[in-house]
Design a protein around this motif. Structure first.
Motif, PDB file in Angstrom:
ATOM      1  N   GLN A  65       0.693  -0.911  -0.223  1.00 52.34           N
ATOM      2  CA  GLN A  65       0.069   0.308   0.403  1.00 52.34           C
ATOM      3  C   GLN A  65       0.567   1.501   0.063  1.00 52.34           C
ATOM      4  O   GLN A  65       0.178   2.384  -0.430  1.00 52.34           O
ATOM      5  CB  GLN A  65      -0.984  -0.471   1.415  1.00 52.34           C
ATOM      6  CG  GLN A  65      -2.155  -0.726   0.728  1.00 52.34           C
ATOM      7  CD  GLN A  65      -2.750  -0.576   1.990  1.00 52.34           C
ATOM      8  OE1 GLN A  65      -2.575  -1.416   3.374  1.00 52.34           O
ATOM      9  NE2 GLN A  65      -4.113  -0.467   2.402  1.00 52.34           N
ATOM     10  N   LEU A  66       2.031   1.286   0.458  1.00 55.28           N
ATOM     11  CA  LEU A  66       2.404   2.690   0.702  1.00 55.28           C
ATOM     12  C   LEU A  66       3.781   2.516  -0.459  1.00 55.28           C
ATOM     13  O   LEU A  66       3.638   3.579  -1.094  1.00 55.28           O
ATOM     14  CB  LEU A  66       3.782   2.499   2.214  1.00 55.28           C
ATOM     15  CG  LEU A  66       3.088   1.676   3.185  1.00 55.28           C
ATOM     16  CD1 LEU A  66       4.671   1.930   4.074  1.00 55.28           C
ATOM     17  CD2 LEU A  66       2.777   3.915   3.688  1.00 55.28           C
ATOM     18  N   ARG A  67       3.612   1.614  -0.912  1.00 52.05           N
ATOM     19  CA  ARG A  67       4.291   1.520  -2.671  1.00 52.05           C
ATOM     20  C   ARG A  67       3.610   2.857  -3.799  1.00 52.05           C
ATOM     21  O   ARG A  67       4.112   3.075  -5.061  1.00 52.05           O
ATOM     22  CB  ARG A  67       5.068   1.001  -2.719  1.00 52.05           C
ATOM     23  CG  ARG A  67       6.492  -0.226  -2.573  1.00 52.05           C
ATOM     24  CD  ARG A  67       6.847  -1.354  -2.719  1.00 52.05           C
ATOM     25  NE  ARG A  67       7.979  -1.341  -2.171  1.00 52.05           N
ATOM     26  CZ  ARG A  67       9.015  -2.666  -2.705  1.00 52.05           C
ATOM     27  NH1 ARG A  67       8.012  -4.040  -3.125  1.00 52.05           N
ATOM     28  NH2 ARG A  67       9.958  -2.912  -2.237  1.00 52.05           N
ATOM     29  N   GLN A  68       2.161   1.659  -3.623  1.00 50.21           N
ATOM     30  CA  GLN A  68       1.047   2.316  -4.441  1.00 50.21           C
ATOM     31  C   GLN A  68       0.624   3.940  -4.258  1.00 50.21           C
ATOM     32  O   GLN A  68       0.275   4.683  -4.970  1.00 50.21           O
ATOM     33  CB  GLN A  68       0.249   1.424  -4.049  1.00 50.21           C
ATOM     34  CG  GLN A  68       0.703  -0.007  -5.088  1.00 50.21           C
ATOM     35  CD  GLN A  68      -0.378  -1.148  -4.775  1.00 50.21           C
ATOM     36  OE1 GLN A  68      -1.612  -0.761  -4.392  1.00 50.21           O
ATOM     37  NE2 GLN A  68      -0.248  -1.760  -5.658  1.00 50.21           N
ATOM     38  N   ALA A  72       1.676  12.985  -1.880  1.00 51.23           N
ATOM     39  CA  ALA A  72       0.993  14.150  -0.977  1.00 51.23           C
ATOM     40  C   ALA A  72      -0.056  13.073  -0.698  1.00 51.23           C
ATOM     41  O   ALA A  72      -0.249  13.810   0.308  1.00 51.23           O
ATOM     42  CB  ALA A  72       0.115  14.232  -2.477  1.00 51.23           C
ATOM     43  N   MET A  73      -0.356  11.277  -0.282  1.00 58.56           N
ATOM     44  CA  MET A  73      -0.969  11.560   0.268  1.00 58.56           C
ATOM     45  C   MET A  73      -0.074  10.412   1.189  1.00 58.56           C
ATOM     46  O   MET A  73      -0.333  10.674   2.700  1.00 58.56           O
ATOM     47  CB  MET A  73      -1.757  10.377  -0.434  1.00 58.56           C
ATOM     48  CG  MET A  73      -2.858   9.142   0.365  1.00 58.56           C
ATOM     49  SD  MET A  73      -3.145   7.633  -0.550  1.00 58.56           S
ATOM     50  CE  MET A  73      -4.146   7.934  -1.689  1.00 58.56           C
ATOM     51  N   LEU A  74       0.677  10.055   1.485  1.00 58.26           N
ATOM     52  CA  LEU A  74       1.862  10.320   1.887  1.00 58.26           C
ATOM     53  C   LEU A  74       2.245  10.952   2.964  1.00 58.26           C
ATOM     54  O   LEU A  74       2.329  11.445   4.259  1.00 58.26           O
ATOM     55  CB  LEU A  74       3.215   9.129   1.072  1.00 58.26           C
ATOM     56  CG  LEU A  74       3.074   8.039   0.796  1.00 58.26           C
ATOM     57  CD1 LEU A  74       4.097   7.926   0.713  1.00 58.26           C
ATOM     58  CD2 LEU A  74       2.762   7.379   2.192  1.00 58.26           C
ATOM     59  N   LEU A  75       2.559  12.032   2.945  1.00 60.45           N
ATOM     60  CA  LEU A  75       2.804  13.731   3.328  1.00 60.45           C
ATOM     61  C   LEU A  75       1.598  14.141   4.120  1.00 60.45           C
ATOM     62  O   LEU A  75       1.831  14.394   5.480  1.00 60.45           O
ATOM     63  CB  LEU A  75       3.334  15.047   1.905  1.00 60.45           C
ATOM     64  CG  LEU A  75       5.032  14.277   1.844  1.00 60.45           C
ATOM     65  CD1 LEU A  75       5.214  15.521   0.856  1.00 60.45           C
ATOM     66  CD2 LEU A  75       5.743  14.497   3.004  1.00 60.45           C
ATOM     67  N   ALA A 184      -6.699  11.018   2.604  1.00 62.92           N
ATOM     68  CA  ALA A 184      -6.503  10.008   4.125  1.00 62.92           C
ATOM     69  C   ALA A 184      -7.079   9.283   3.968  1.00 62.92           C
ATOM     70  O   ALA A 184      -6.367   8.232   4.346  1.00 62.92           O
ATOM     71  CB  ALA A 184      -6.569  11.371   4.911  1.00 62.92           C
ATOM     72  N   ALA A 185      -8.426   8.717   4.474  1.00 70.22           N
ATOM     73  CA  ALA A 185      -8.784   7.536   4.189  1.00 70.22           C
ATOM     74  C   ALA A 185      -8.614   6.117   2.976  1.00 70.22           C
ATOM     75  O   ALA A 185      -8.766   5.076   3.734  1.00 70.22           O
ATOM     76  CB  ALA A 185     -10.321   7.122   4.392  1.00 70.22           C
ATOM     77  N   ASN A 192      -2.101   3.896   7.766  1.00 69.17           N
ATOM     78  CA  ASN A 192      -1.796   5.278   8.517  1.00 69.17           C
ATOM     79  C   ASN A 192      -1.053   4.720   9.791  1.00 69.17           C
ATOM     80  O   ASN A 192      -0.586   5.389  10.189  1.00 69.17           O
ATOM     81  CB  ASN A 192      -2.901   5.349   8.444  1.00 69.17           C
ATOM     82  CG  ASN A 192      -3.898   5.847   7.475  1.00 69.17           C
ATOM     83  OD1 ASN A 192      -3.092   7.110   6.957  1.00 69.17           O
ATOM     84  ND2 ASN A 192      -5.170   5.925   6.960  1.00 69.17           N
ATOM     85  N   LEU A 193      -1.847   4.095  10.195  1.00 69.51           N
ATOM     86  CA  LEU A 193      -1.148   3.642  11.716  1.00 69.51           C
ATOM     87  C   LEU A 193       0.720   3.408  11.912  1.00 69.51           C
ATOM     88  O   LEU A 193       1.440   3.807  12.411  1.00 69.51           O
ATOM     89  CB  LEU A 193      -0.779   1.884  12.593  1.00 69.51           C
ATOM     90  CG  LEU A 193      -2.704   2.042  13.020  1.00 69.51           C
ATOM     91  CD1 LEU A 193      -2.769   0.930  13.432  1.00 69.51           C
ATOM     92  CD2 LEU A 193      -3.170   3.293  14.527  1.00 69.51           C
ATOM     93  N   TRP A 194       0.714   2.524  10.963  1.00 65.58           N
ATOM     94  CA  TRP A 194       2.544   2.256  10.449  1.00 65.58           C
ATOM     95  C   TRP A 194       3.293   4.071  10.375  1.00 65.58           C
ATOM     96  O   TRP A 194       4.176   3.967  10.665  1.00 65.58           O
ATOM     97  CB  TRP A 194       3.171   1.390   8.950  1.00 65.58           C
ATOM     98  CG  TRP A 194       4.024   0.805   8.978  1.00 65.58           C
ATOM     99  CD1 TRP A 194       4.827   0.596  10.068  1.00 65.58           C
ATOM    100  CD2 TRP A 194       4.746   2.101   7.983  1.00 65.58           C
ATOM    101  NE1 TRP A 194       6.642   0.426   9.288  1.00 65.58           N
ATOM    102  CE2 TRP A 194       6.512   1.534   8.274  1.00 65.58           C
ATOM    103  CE3 TRP A 194       5.197   3.543   7.670  1.00 65.58           C
ATOM    104  CZ2 TRP A 194       7.536   1.913   7.730  1.00 65.58           C
ATOM    105  CZ3 TRP A 194       6.087   3.376   7.024  1.00 65.58           C
ATOM    106  CH2 TRP A 194       6.847   3.119   6.973  1.00 65.58           C
ATOM    107  N   LEU A 195       2.162   4.363   9.049  1.00 60.16           N
ATOM    108  CA  LEU A 195       3.096   5.641   9.238  1.00 60.16           C
ATOM    109  C   LEU A 195       3.118   6.849  10.139  1.00 60.16           C
ATOM    110  O   LEU A 195       3.964   7.588  10.380  1.00 60.16           O
ATOM    111  CB  LEU A 195       2.390   6.459   7.774  1.00 60.16           C
ATOM    112  CG  LEU A 195       2.372   7.768   7.409  1.00 60.16           C
ATOM    113  CD1 LEU A 195       3.957   7.297   6.738  1.00 60.16           C
ATOM    114  CD2 LEU A 195       1.944   8.256   6.148  1.00 60.16           C
TER     115      LEU A 195
END
Length: 304
Positions: A65-68, A72-75, A184-185, A192-195
């Protein structure tokens, strides 16, 4: 895939009230875990390793999920997570470390429903029903009664009393940001918890270094503290917080946490044999009345 889709919607089959009850139990465990850990290691060292453990455990499940996800979403999610965890915990824990009594720090943190309602009104022009404001006020009165035996004015510098308040406001801002951020959702709960643990660990590492070292303490108490706060307080506590936020309003989610001081005292009674009092029972009943008024005027949502 069907399996992944089922994992994302499992919580929708559970009644919201049951999720909120779990949230109160898990959230209150954080205060007990912090109290237990103080006897075994510096507070910031425990929260740092708590975040590291969560990141290591969750990484295999969220890497794809993080790679995909877009930058902007990650930030966006990183910002929300940093405010929700690092801002909140650092404010409350550092305030206590500087001499703010734990009871007073907890009371300031429990102003979250009021702070969130005020911020929502100022930032988003949201008008709450008069029953909601009355319910929030009654709930806060109950919290004051529950924590009255533990309230005291310590010898901390005056500015330190603002740290738990700033921590509360940090969580309030993160909550409203998450609720009003449509992108964000889509990252997913575990990602989300990992990030949020990943970015928060950076702040906790800096604070822990100010207290000494990042080396884990070779003791059973330290290991239990890290596993307790990582599993119950972080994965269950913050996980249920974001799940409940998806299905209800920020004011409702925050108001339910008015019961966390009473449950915290029950934890303390069961684990540390601390006495209970009639004021605790009375305050819990009053908080329950206030929460009931909020629940009646702030119903669950099903938009997400």
């Amino acid at each position: 895939m069907p399996g992944q889709h089922a994992m994302r919607i499992w919580h929708k089959t559970i009644p919201l009230l049951l999720l909120e009850a779990g949230l109160v139990v898990a959230w209150s465990s954080g205060f007990i875990g912090a109290r237990f850990s103080i006897d075994h290691a510096p507070a910031m060292l425990v929260v740092f390793w708590r975040c590291v453990l969560v990141c290591v455990v969750l990484l295999p499940f969220v890497l794809r999920q993080l790679r995909q996800a877009s930058a902007a979403m990650l930030l966006r999610n990183a910002g929300i997570g940093f405010l929700a965890m690092a801002g909140y915990l650092a404010g409350v824990v550092q305030g206590i470390a500087l001499g703010v009594p734990a009871g007073l720090a907890a009371l300031l943190a429990d102003l979250l429903p009021i702070g969130m309602a005020i911020l929502a009104a100022l930032a988003f022009r949201q008008r709450l029903a008069w029953r909601t404001w009355v319910g929030l006020t009654i709930g806060l009165l109950g919290v004051v009664l529950v924590t009255s035996d533990a309230l005291a004015w310590g010898d901390a510098p005056l500015w330190a009393y603002g740290l738990p308040l700033l921590g509360m406001l940090s969580l309030a801002v993160a909550t409203l940001w998450q609720k009003h951020s449509t992108g964000a959702a889509s990252l997913g709960l575990l990602a989300n918890l990992w990030l949020q643990c990943c970015v928060s660990s950076i702040g906790f590492a800096l604070l822990a270094l100010l207290e000494g070292s990042l080396k884990p303490v070779p003791s059973t108490g330290f290991v239990l503290s890290v596993f307790w706060t990582a599993g119950i307080s972080t994965l269950a506590g913050y996980g249920l917080y974001w799940i409940c936020l998806k299905r209800s309003t920020p004011t409702r989610v925050a108001s339910v946490l008015y019961l966390s001081p009473a449950v915290t005292l029950l934890w303390a009674w069961a684990m540390f044999d601390e006495p209970l009092s009639w004021l605790m029972a009375l305050g819990t009943a009053i908080s329950a009345v206030g929460i009931w008024m909020v629940l009646r005027s702030e119903p669950a949502e099903s938009r997400q």
